[in-house]
Design an enzyme around this catalytic site. Sequence first.
Site, mmCIF file in Angstrom:
data_model
loop_
_atom_site.group_PDB
_atom_site.id
_atom_site.type_symbol
_atom_site.label_atom_id
_atom_site.label_comp_id
_atom_site.label_asym_id
_atom_site.label_seq_id
_atom_site.Cartn_x
_atom_site.Cartn_y
_atom_site.Cartn_z
ATOM 1 N N GLU A 138 -1.005 -10.561 -6.509
ATOM 2 C CA GLU A 138 -1.012 -11.057 -5.129
ATOM 3 C C GLU A 138 0.311 -10.800 -4.412
ATOM 4 O O GLU A 138 0.345 -10.656 -3.200
ATOM 5 C CB GLU A 138 -1.324 -12.566 -5.120
ATOM 6 C CG GLU A 138 -0.124 -13.512 -5.347
ATOM 7 C CD GLU A 138 0.584 -13.314 -6.680
ATOM 8 O OE1 GLU A 138 -0.069 -12.822 -7.621
ATOM 9 O OE2 GLU A 138 1.777 -13.633 -6.800
ATOM 10 N N ARG A 158 2.262 -8.253 -4.289
ATOM 11 C CA ARG A 158 2.322 -6.957 -3.597
ATOM 12 C C ARG A 158 1.511 -6.979 -2.302
ATOM 13 O O ARG A 158 1.803 -6.226 -1.379
ATOM 14 C CB ARG A 158 1.882 -5.843 -4.558
ATOM 15 C CG ARG A 158 0.457 -5.946 -5.032
ATOM 16 C CD ARG A 158 0.185 -5.067 -6.254
ATOM 17 N NE ARG A 158 0.707 -5.649 -7.491
ATOM 18 C CZ ARG A 158 0.684 -5.049 -8.671
ATOM 19 N NH1 ARG A 158 0.168 -3.838 -8.791
ATOM 20 N NH2 ARG A 158 1.155 -5.639 -9.749
ATOM 21 N N LYS A 200 9.400 -12.254 -1.709
ATOM 22 C CA LYS A 200 8.112 -12.822 -2.133
ATOM 23 C C LYS A 200 8.293 -14.323 -2.278
ATOM 24 O O LYS A 200 9.097 -14.779 -3.090
ATOM 25 C CB LYS A 200 7.680 -12.186 -3.470
ATOM 26 C CG LYS A 200 6.463 -12.866 -4.122
ATOM 27 C CD LYS A 200 6.021 -12.149 -5.408
ATOM 28 C CE LYS A 200 4.926 -12.918 -6.131
ATOM 29 N NZ LYS A 200 4.492 -12.287 -7.390
ATOM 30 N N ASP A 208 7.740 -18.339 -8.676
ATOM 31 C CA ASP A 208 7.272 -17.110 -8.025
ATOM 32 C C ASP A 208 7.758 -17.014 -6.568
ATOM 33 O O ASP A 208 7.447 -16.066 -5.876
ATOM 34 C CB ASP A 208 5.741 -17.037 -8.103
ATOM 35 C CG ASP A 208 5.238 -15.620 -8.309
ATOM 36 O OD1 ASP A 208 6.029 -14.763 -8.740
ATOM 37 O OD2 ASP A 208 4.050 -15.355 -8.023
ATOM 38 N N ASP A 211 1.820 -19.574 -8.063
ATOM 39 C CA ASP A 211 0.916 -18.478 -8.392
ATOM 40 C C ASP A 211 0.054 -18.878 -9.582
ATOM 41 O O ASP A 211 0.472 -18.783 -10.734
ATOM 42 C CB ASP A 211 1.725 -17.207 -8.720
ATOM 43 C CG ASP A 211 0.826 -16.028 -9.075
ATOM 44 O OD1 ASP A 211 -0.400 -16.117 -8.829
ATOM 45 O OD2 ASP A 211 1.356 -15.012 -9.581
ATOM 46 N N LYS A 251 -4.704 -17.265 -14.272
ATOM 47 C CA LYS A 251 -3.774 -17.061 -15.381
ATOM 48 C C LYS A 251 -4.140 -17.975 -16.546
ATOM 49 O O LYS A 251 -4.553 -19.109 -16.315
ATOM 50 C CB LYS A 251 -2.349 -17.420 -14.936
ATOM 51 C CG LYS A 251 -1.674 -16.390 -14.065
ATOM 52 C CD LYS A 251 -0.243 -16.801 -13.760
ATOM 53 C CE LYS A 251 0.420 -15.866 -12.784
ATOM 54 N NZ LYS A 251 0.665 -14.518 -13.290
ATOM 55 N N ASP A 284 -4.496 -11.782 -9.233
ATOM 56 C CA ASP A 284 -3.171 -12.182 -9.728
ATOM 57 C C ASP A 284 -2.098 -11.155 -9.328
ATOM 58 O O ASP A 284 -0.902 -11.429 -9.444
ATOM 59 C CB ASP A 284 -3.220 -12.336 -11.250
ATOM 60 C CG ASP A 284 -2.035 -13.133 -11.787
ATOM 61 O OD1 ASP A 284 -1.308 -13.728 -10.963
ATOM 62 O OD2 ASP A 284 -1.839 -13.145 -13.013
HETATM 63 N N1 BES Z 1 4.099 -13.561 -10.445
HETATM 64 C C1 BES Z 1 3.487 -12.669 -11.325
HETATM 65 C C2 BES Z 1 4.488 -11.841 -12.139
HETATM 66 C C3 BES Z 1 5.338 -12.590 -13.144
HETATM 67 C C4 BES Z 1 4.915 -12.743 -14.453
HETATM 68 C C5 BES Z 1 6.586 -13.041 -12.792
HETATM 69 C C6 BES Z 1 5.731 -13.400 -15.363
HETATM 70 C C7 BES Z 1 7.396 -13.693 -13.710
HETATM 71 C C8 BES Z 1 6.962 -13.857 -15.002
HETATM 72 C C9 BES Z 1 2.608 -11.674 -10.573
HETATM 73 O O1 BES Z 1 2.011 -12.163 -9.426
HETATM 74 C C10 BES Z 1 1.517 -11.271 -11.510
HETATM 75 O O2 BES Z 1 0.801 -12.111 -11.949
HETATM 76 N N2 BES Z 1 1.426 -9.986 -11.797
HETATM 77 C C11 BES Z 1 0.453 -9.497 -12.701
HETATM 78 C C12 BES Z 1 -0.027 -8.177 -12.186
HETATM 79 C C13 BES Z 1 -1.251 -7.646 -12.887
HETATM 80 C C14 BES Z 1 -2.440 -8.518 -12.612
HETATM 81 C C15 BES Z 1 -1.501 -6.243 -12.395
HETATM 82 C C16 BES Z 1 1.109 -9.324 -14.075
HETATM 83 O O3 BES Z 1 2.261 -8.950 -14.140
HETATM 84 O O4 BES Z 1 0.441 -9.610 -15.057
HETATM 85 ZN ZN ZN Z 2 3.048 -13.726 -8.448
HETATM 86 ZN ZN ZN Z 3 0.174 -13.170 -9.778
#
Ligand code: BES
Ligand code: ZN
Ligand code: ZN
Length: 483
Positions: free
Chosen positions: A328, A330, A244, A267, A249, A256, A326
């Site tokens: 994204e 996946r 990834k 990210d 992000d 966010k 968010d």
């Molecule tokens: N890049 C983030 C995940 C992340 C969060 C990595 C904190 C490192 C530290 C990912 O893209 C994300 O935002 N995931 C969301 C998914 C949710 C919206 C289902 C998350 O984990 O909140």
């Molecule tokens: Zn992310």
């Molecule tokens: Zn994200």
Amino acid sequence: MKFELNNKKLESIKADFEIIFIQNKNLKKLDKEKDFFKLNNYEGEGALLDLNNKKLYVELKSLAYEDIRLSLCMAYKNLEKLNIKSVKLPSIVGECVVKSFASLVEGVLFASYKFDKYKKDKKTSTLEKFIISSEEINAKTFNHDEAKIGLERGKILANASNFTKNIVNEIPEIYTPLKMAQDAQNLAKENKNITCVIYDEKFLAKEKMHAFLAVNRASVHPPRLIHLSYKAKNSKKRIVFVGKGLTYDSGGLSLKPADYMLTMKADKSGAAAAMGIIKAVAELCLDLEVHCILGATENMIGENAYKPDDVLISREGISIEVRNTDAEGRLVLADCLSFAQDLKPDLLIDMATLTGACVVGLGEFTSAIMGNNEQLQNDFYLSSKNSGEYATVLHFNPYLRELIKSNIADVSNTSSSRYGGALTAGLFLDKFIRKEYKDKWLHLDIAGPAYIEKSWGYSSFGAGGAGVRMCVNYLIEMLRKNS
Ligand code: BES
Ligand code: ZN
Ligand code: ZN
């Protein structure tokens, strides 16, 4: 930093300083130093400098590899500020000579890692040489050849991890998908066994990678699909890594909150780890064919942004309901995993800072290992234990699968439950793994250790280089078992 093996006894080696390892708090043997220790209230924990006699006493908890790394890190941190060039030390040999010497080097090279390009006041050290005597602290037979291999392996692993850290630490204004493509091309230029092919947005459209493209839509920076490859003459297996590479992000329209956006330059850690891995594999000349497929893009907001409620048709032809922009990573990975499976891998590993849930569940130090093949997951877990990285297996179950069902598409990009977010993200990816690769696939969520907000062990603030050592270690062990 130079690491030199010396066949002489410690006392006949010339150096500016000497490291003395203190084991098991057993200070009794060191009779001469008794008064000095007493005066300084030193009971064997941590480190103690004797500037007059040019000696550093440093704790070595055990001969476990991680304790060797920690001890050498502590030694370096105590010596770096002194105006010295060389230091001598005895050999430390734990269970395996190669791994012990590799750990020794890792400890020093991680301790000396700095990302200070944006600081005016750069702190440099004069220390340039570690001279390691064949004399051992635990009288085992010293094996010069194995020690040498260990030093080389340690250097390659630590440099590859630090290379990954430099990518992750770089700021988002500089580190765009185009910059990642450039870095990948440079990596190929520097190592003649690595080749690099870069694909642009037109190629992505032609390949029907609409999930990947949707994430990129509101960014002013075009996306890039980066394909690095390495092939040994005697290649035993074809391994494909997918990374990834979100160079930023913001969350997209499901923006966010400010506090959570900070650190999202990290990210891109999955892609950065894959680059570090192929660098190490090539330098170690492992008998493998290794490919890295990196999905590089930003996730931004704007008039053209993809939206919650959109439905995307992925490269595999599976439709995805977007319920949160968010989630994204996946989406990018779904299309990259599809591309990766066309390469017919014997082993497919994706790495991503995929979920905050993984950090909540496992803490900041541990990565999650997911997949369908329990044996493969367990083997990977066991080899990760020696690598210096923490990882643990998370198991799928059929009830979790229910949670990513969509009313209007084949799958939803978010779960209907607040719980189990790391696993439901893994299960989303599993949807894109074809039957014949189900048992050959591992998903590594490195969201915790990829970026370190408070330094720990020998890891400094910032990027942690997560994924590099555990994956390369796994490949080395896999080859060893197969031979
Ligand atoms: N890049 C983030 C995940 C992340 C969060 C990595 C904190 C490192 C530290 C990912 O893209 C994300 O935002 N995931 C969301 C998914 C949710 C919206 C289902 C998350 O984990 O909140
Ligand atoms: Zn992310
Ligand atoms: Zn994200």
